[in-house]
Write a protein that holds these residues in place. Structure first.
Motif, PDB file in Angstrom:
ATOM      1  N   PHE A   1      -8.322   0.639   6.524  1.00 14.97           N
ATOM      2  CA  PHE A   1      -7.645   1.763   5.902  1.00 14.97           C
ATOM      3  C   PHE A   1      -8.516   2.998   5.813  1.00 14.97           C
ATOM      4  CE2 PHE A   1      -4.067  -0.608   5.267  1.00 14.97           C
ATOM      5  CZ  PHE A   1      -4.324  -1.788   4.591  1.00 14.97           C
TER       6      PHE A   1
ATOM      7  N   PHE B   1      -3.006  11.261   2.200  1.00 16.04           N
ATOM      8  CA  PHE B   1      -2.140  11.309   1.030  1.00 16.04           C
ATOM      9  C   PHE B   1      -2.528  12.514   0.197  1.00 16.04           C
ATOM     10  CE2 PHE B   1       0.501   7.773   1.314  1.00 16.04           C
ATOM     11  CZ  PHE B   1      -0.208   6.751   1.925  1.00 16.04           C
TER      12      PHE B   1
ATOM     13  N   VAL C   1       2.710  12.782   1.747  1.00 16.39           N
ATOM     14  CA  VAL C   1       1.707  12.373   2.727  1.00 16.39           C
ATOM     15  C   VAL C   1       1.797  13.330   3.902  1.00 16.39           C
ATOM     16  CG1 VAL C   1       3.322  10.787   3.810  1.00 16.39           C
ATOM     17  CG2 VAL C   1       0.886  10.467   4.111  1.00 16.39           C
TER      18      VAL C   1
ATOM     19  N   ILE D   1       7.891   7.817   9.415  1.00 19.99           N
ATOM     20  CA  ILE D   1       6.510   7.370   9.249  1.00 19.99           C
ATOM     21  C   ILE D   1       6.013   7.699   7.853  1.00 19.99           C
ATOM     22  CG2 ILE D   1       4.166   7.639  10.088  1.00 19.99           C
ATOM     23  CD1 ILE D   1       5.270   8.256  12.796  1.00 19.99           C
ATOM     24  N   GLU D   2       6.343   8.919   7.390  1.00 16.85           N
ATOM     25  CA  GLU D   2       5.886   9.290   6.055  1.00 16.85           C
ATOM     26  C   GLU D   2       6.471   8.363   5.003  1.00 16.85           C
ATOM     27  OE1 GLU D   2       6.755  13.375   5.427  1.00 16.85           O
ATOM     28  OE2 GLU D   2       5.437  14.028   7.048  1.00 16.85           O
TER      29      GLU D   2
ATOM     30  N   GLU E   1       7.455   5.303   5.360  1.00 17.09           N
ATOM     31  CA  GLU E   1       6.834   3.989   5.450  1.00 17.09           C
ATOM     32  C   GLU E   1       5.459   3.990   4.794  1.00 17.09           C
ATOM     33  OE1 GLU E   1       8.135   1.214   6.716  1.00 17.09           O
ATOM     34  OE2 GLU E   1       6.300   0.093   6.327  1.00 17.09           O
ATOM     35  N   LEU E   2       4.703   5.069   5.031  1.00 18.87           N
ATOM     36  CA  LEU E   2       3.359   5.124   4.455  1.00 18.87           C
ATOM     37  C   LEU E   2       3.428   5.199   2.937  1.00 18.87           C
ATOM     38  CD1 LEU E   2       1.669   7.516   6.989  1.00 18.87           C
ATOM     39  CD2 LEU E   2       1.119   5.135   6.622  1.00 18.87           C
ATOM     40  N   LEU E   3       4.374   5.982   2.424  1.00 18.52           N
ATOM     41  CA  LEU E   3       4.513   6.070   0.973  1.00 18.52           C
ATOM     42  C   LEU E   3       4.931   4.728   0.390  1.00 18.52           C
ATOM     43  CD1 LEU E   3       6.128   9.565   0.641  1.00 18.52           C
ATOM     44  CD2 LEU E   3       3.912   8.885  -0.182  1.00 18.52           C
TER      45      LEU E   3
ATOM     46  N   ARG F   1       4.176   1.859   1.563  1.00 18.05           N
ATOM     47  CA  ARG F   1       3.010   0.975   1.553  1.00 18.05           C
ATOM     48  C   ARG F   1       2.062   1.360   0.430  1.00 18.05           C
ATOM     49  NH1 ARG F   1       1.517  -0.293   7.852  1.00 18.05           N
ATOM     50  NH2 ARG F   1       3.588  -1.024   8.422  1.00 18.05           N
ATOM     51  N   LEU F   2       2.006   2.651   0.149  1.00 18.06           N
ATOM     52  CA  LEU F   2       1.167   3.080  -0.956  1.00 18.06           C
ATOM     53  C   LEU F   2       1.685   2.510  -2.256  1.00 18.06           C
ATOM     54  CD1 LEU F   2      -1.189   4.937  -1.750  1.00 18.06           C
ATOM     55  CD2 LEU F   2       0.492   6.657  -2.282  1.00 18.06           C
TER      56      LEU F   2
ATOM     57  N   THR G   1      -0.630  -1.747  -0.808  1.00 17.24           N
ATOM     58  CA  THR G   1      -1.324  -2.350   0.318  1.00 17.24           C
ATOM     59  C   THR G   1      -2.687  -1.716   0.515  1.00 17.24           C
ATOM     60  OG1 THR G   1       0.022  -0.841   1.618  1.00 17.24           O
ATOM     61  CG2 THR G   1       0.589  -3.161   1.693  1.00 17.24           C
ATOM     62  N   TYR G   2      -2.876  -0.524  -0.014  1.00 17.74           N
ATOM     63  CA  TYR G   2      -4.143   0.152   0.195  1.00 17.74           C
ATOM     64  C   TYR G   2      -5.152  -0.136  -0.905  1.00 17.74           C
ATOM     65  CZ  TYR G   2      -1.376   2.708   3.515  1.00 17.74           C
ATOM     66  OH  TYR G   2      -0.548   3.035   4.538  1.00 17.74           O
TER      67      TYR G   2
ATOM     68  N   ILE H   1      -8.233   2.438  -2.861  1.00 16.39           N
ATOM     69  CA  ILE H   1      -8.823   3.580  -2.165  1.00 16.39           C
ATOM     70  C   ILE H   1      -8.360   4.894  -2.769  1.00 16.39           C
ATOM     71  CG2 ILE H   1      -9.181   4.620   0.066  1.00 16.39           C
ATOM     72  CD1 ILE H   1      -8.381   2.068   1.321  1.00 16.39           C
ATOM     73  N   TYR H   2      -7.067   4.945  -3.135  1.00 14.50           N
ATOM     74  CA  TYR H   2      -6.534   6.225  -3.587  1.00 14.50           C
ATOM     75  C   TYR H   2      -6.338   6.189  -5.082  1.00 14.50           C
ATOM     76  CZ  TYR H   2      -5.542   6.532   1.340  1.00 14.50           C
ATOM     77  OH  TYR H   2      -5.643   6.529   2.683  1.00 14.50           O
TER      78      TYR H   2
ATOM     79  N   PHE I   1      -4.538   7.950  -8.093  1.00 18.06           N
ATOM     80  CA  PHE I   1      -3.524   8.978  -8.257  1.00 18.06           C
ATOM     81  C   PHE I   1      -3.151   9.367  -9.661  1.00 18.06           C
ATOM     82  CE2 PHE I   1      -3.065  10.558  -4.380  1.00 18.06           C
ATOM     83  CZ  PHE I   1      -2.770   9.654  -3.389  1.00 18.06           C
TER      84      PHE I   1
ATOM     85  N   HIS J   1      -3.451  13.124 -10.084  1.00 16.43           N
ATOM     86  CA  HIS J   1      -2.401  13.944  -9.487  1.00 16.43           C
ATOM     87  C   HIS J   1      -1.158  13.930 -10.350  1.00 16.43           C
ATOM     88  CE1 HIS J   1      -4.448  14.750  -5.700  1.00 16.43           C
ATOM     89  NE2 HIS J   1      -5.010  13.581  -5.897  1.00 16.43           N
TER      90      HIS J   1
ATOM     91  N   LYS K   1       0.807  17.091 -12.169  1.00 20.18           N
ATOM     92  CA  LYS K   1       2.241  17.326 -12.040  1.00 20.18           C
ATOM     93  C   LYS K   1       2.898  17.447 -13.394  1.00 20.18           C
ATOM     94  CE  LYS K   1       3.996  15.439  -7.745  1.00 20.18           C
ATOM     95  NZ  LYS K   1       4.816  14.387  -7.158  1.00 20.18           N
TER      96      LYS K   1
ATOM     97  N   GLN L   1       3.255   3.717 -15.508  1.00 17.40           N
ATOM     98  CA  GLN L   1       3.688   5.071 -15.176  1.00 17.40           C
ATOM     99  C   GLN L   1       4.364   5.706 -16.366  1.00 17.40           C
ATOM    100  OE1 GLN L   1       6.072   5.023 -11.700  1.00 17.40           O
ATOM    101  NE2 GLN L   1       4.332   5.161 -10.322  1.00 17.40           N
TER     102      GLN L   1
END
Lengths: 274, 277
Positions: A198, A222, A228, B148-149, B151-153, B155-156, B160-161, B164-165, B167, B170, B174, B228
């Motif tokens: 990743f 991201f 993203v 794609i976007e 799908e990536l969101l 997965r986030l 799955t990540y 690493i991130y 959030f 952020h 907001k 959340q």
């Protein structure tokens, strides 16, 4: 033009009615009207799950094998094809490009198996552009024959990204609904090592839409929790499946699992096989 | 009269003679033959079926309109459904002579049959299941970037990540922005209420913010809904406190106004009371 007039009328009517207007009609798309395919895979289907546990890709999905790909071309490749092969090799980790000097595929295959290759990709060329792709899973796995179109090399894509790094990319397989689509999807997945890195933030996408498979390679960031950004690196191409064979590449004696028969299969514009 | 002039004896421009038969070239003719009963000129009450652009129409001529050549032929669109159209012919030609009714229906049948044949022929020729630009259309329909976007969101969200991130920050920002917007547009009364509760909230916030910080340190998951919600609540309160600190001009200034207004109201109230008393 008549349609425009009709649309304007409808809009006016809707505005005139205000709150009492009926809800917006859902437009008909080919995806909406698609003829229901009986081989559509249900996520909870046990039979499919069992098949997948025992088919040729089981060792890959059980992480027993590491993919090692051999990329080659048809005889006498021209510059464009060569460059495309090189870029493809950077996109797919653990892949090697070898030139074919008139060697028959039947002879290559035993050599590949001896050297532990898991997959073979042959890019067919016609009039200096690549137009066909044969993807063969090596230890006696299925062989898929594709027609390739709209190939864009890296420099032809409008982007400012750098080259793909050596990190293992993630894989996205979209829209492979039928049994056939499912097996093709697994073939693609088997090209990439199972554990994506990743850190590399790279993703390879195989998106099936109306029997055309679009391949894209992106880098993602991201920006926030719900946003993203993606930036396209890497080559892009579209594939259309022509045939799927049971064993390795063998045009004469191979057992075909599926061939695209033009007259018979293309009966309806809303029926798709993948 | 007309027939005795044109049909048999003298000259009719629509008439075509061959060895065995006489044909009538008139476009409104029902059978195509030159007969006393089939001549549209000689019969004052007449009907035909003609097709235009694939749709069939019933044309009728009645004696009342004989004086108006422009309005002479009345046209009725027939249904695409074969049986319905036959019924329509019957309805329109009710009380008309049997011959005309029968021949109209026959003609209509013939016409529909040849239209079907035309459609079949054109299908065989030009019909291509994957037309020329279908790949581009599929590309447009695919909306690859969006897919794609998404799908990536996804997965986030499904974590799955892993770690690493981060959030929460952020999300804080907001919520901050949201809070600023809300507080600017809030009514005065709402602000008063907030201020009354502010003192109470101060104590509460401090405790909660400390707790929430610890919670964030321990669990770096951003996906669980409970957290959340908690974060959102904490953020709202924290943003309140933050807005106090970060926007020193606006915050106190805003609160100054309602404070002042409260004073005025209190002053006026007793005055009115005294006056009343």
């Amino acid at each position: 033009q008549e349609k425009l007039a009709l649309k304007k009328k409808r809009k006016k009517e809707r505005e005139a009615l205000g709150d009492k207007a009926p809800p917006k009609a859902i437009p008909k798309t080919i995806e909406n009207q698609r003829v229901y395919d009986e081989t559509t895979v249900d996520p909870n289907d046990e039979e499919v799950a069992f098949d997948e546990a025992t088919d040729e890709f089981a060792p890959y999905f059980n992480r027993q094998t590491v993919p090692k790909i051999l990329i080659t071309t048809s005889d006498r490749p021209r510059g464009r094809t060569v460059r495309f092969c090189e870029q493809l090799a950077t996109v797919i980790p653990n892949s090697h490009v070898y030139y074919r000097r008139g060697l028959a595929l039947k002879r290559i295959i035993p050599q590949c198996i001896a050297r532990d290759f898991t997959d073979l990709i042959v890019i067919n060329e016609d009039r200096k552009i690549p137009n066909g792709l044969v993807l063969s899973h090596l230890p006696d796995g299925p062989t898929a024959h594709f027609r390739m179109s709209s190939v864009r090399l890296r420099k032809e894509i409008k982007r400012k990204g750098k080259e793909p790094t050596e990190h293992v990319p993630e894989v996205i397989l979209n829209n492979f609904t039928t049994r056939l689509g499912h097996s093709i999807g697994r073939m693609f997945a088997a090209l990439f090592p199972h554990d994506p890195q990743f850190i590399g933030r790279q993703v390879a996408t195989f998106h099936n839409q109306r029997d055309y498979i679009f391949f894209r390679f992106h880098r993602y960031i991201f920006k926030s929790e719900k946003k993203v950004g993606i930036q396209e690196l890497g080559p892009r191409f579209t594939l259309k499946l022509r045939s799927l064979q049971k064993g390795t590449f063998d045009s004469k004696f191979g057992e075909y699992e599926w061939i695209h028969k033009r007259r018979e299969m293309d009966t309806s514009r809303r029926k798709f096989h993948l | 009269v007309v027939w005795s002039m044109l049909g048999n004896r003298q000259f009719c421009s629509y008439k075509m003679t061959t060895k065995t038969q006489n044909f009538c070239r008139n476009e409104y003719n029902l059978t195509g033959l030159c007969n006393r009963s089939s001549c549209p000129l000689a019969n004052s009450q007449y009907a035909t079926v003609r097709e235009e652009k694939g749709r069939c129409y019933l044309y009728m001529k009645t004696i009342e309109r004989a004086a108006f050549p422009r309005r002479l032929w009345e046209r009725v669109l027939l249904s695409k459904n074969y049986e319905k159209a036959l019924e329509e012919i019957d309805e329109n030609l009710i009380y008309w002579p049997r011959f005309i009714r029968h021949k109209c229906k026959q003609r209509f049948t013939k016409i529909t049959q040849y239209l079907i044949r035309i459609r079949k022929l054109t299908l065989k020729r030009h019909w291509s299941p994957f037309p020329e630009g279908s790949e581009e259309k599929a590309l447009i329909a695919a909306q690859l970037d969006n897919a794609i976007e998404k799908e990536l969101l996804e997965r986030l969200k499904q974590d799955t990540y892993g770690d690493i991130y981060n959030f929460p920050i952020h999300a804080f920002d907001k919520a901050l922005q949201q809070q600023d917007a809300e507080s600017e547009s809030d009514a005065e009364r709402e602000e008063e209420e907030d201020d009354e509760d502010v003192d109470k909230r101060e104590f509460v916030e401090a405790e909660d913010s400390e707790l929430s910080d610890f919670e964030d340190m321990d669990k770096l998951e951003t996906s669980s809904e409970e957290e959340q919600e908690e974060e959102e609540e904490v953020e709202k309160k924290a943003s309140h406190s933050k807005s106090k600190g970060k926007t020193p001009l606006k915050g106190p200034a805003r609160r100054k106004r309602p404070y002042i207004e409260i004073e005025y109201e209190e002053e006026t109230e007793p005055s009115t009371k005294t006056k009343a008393a």
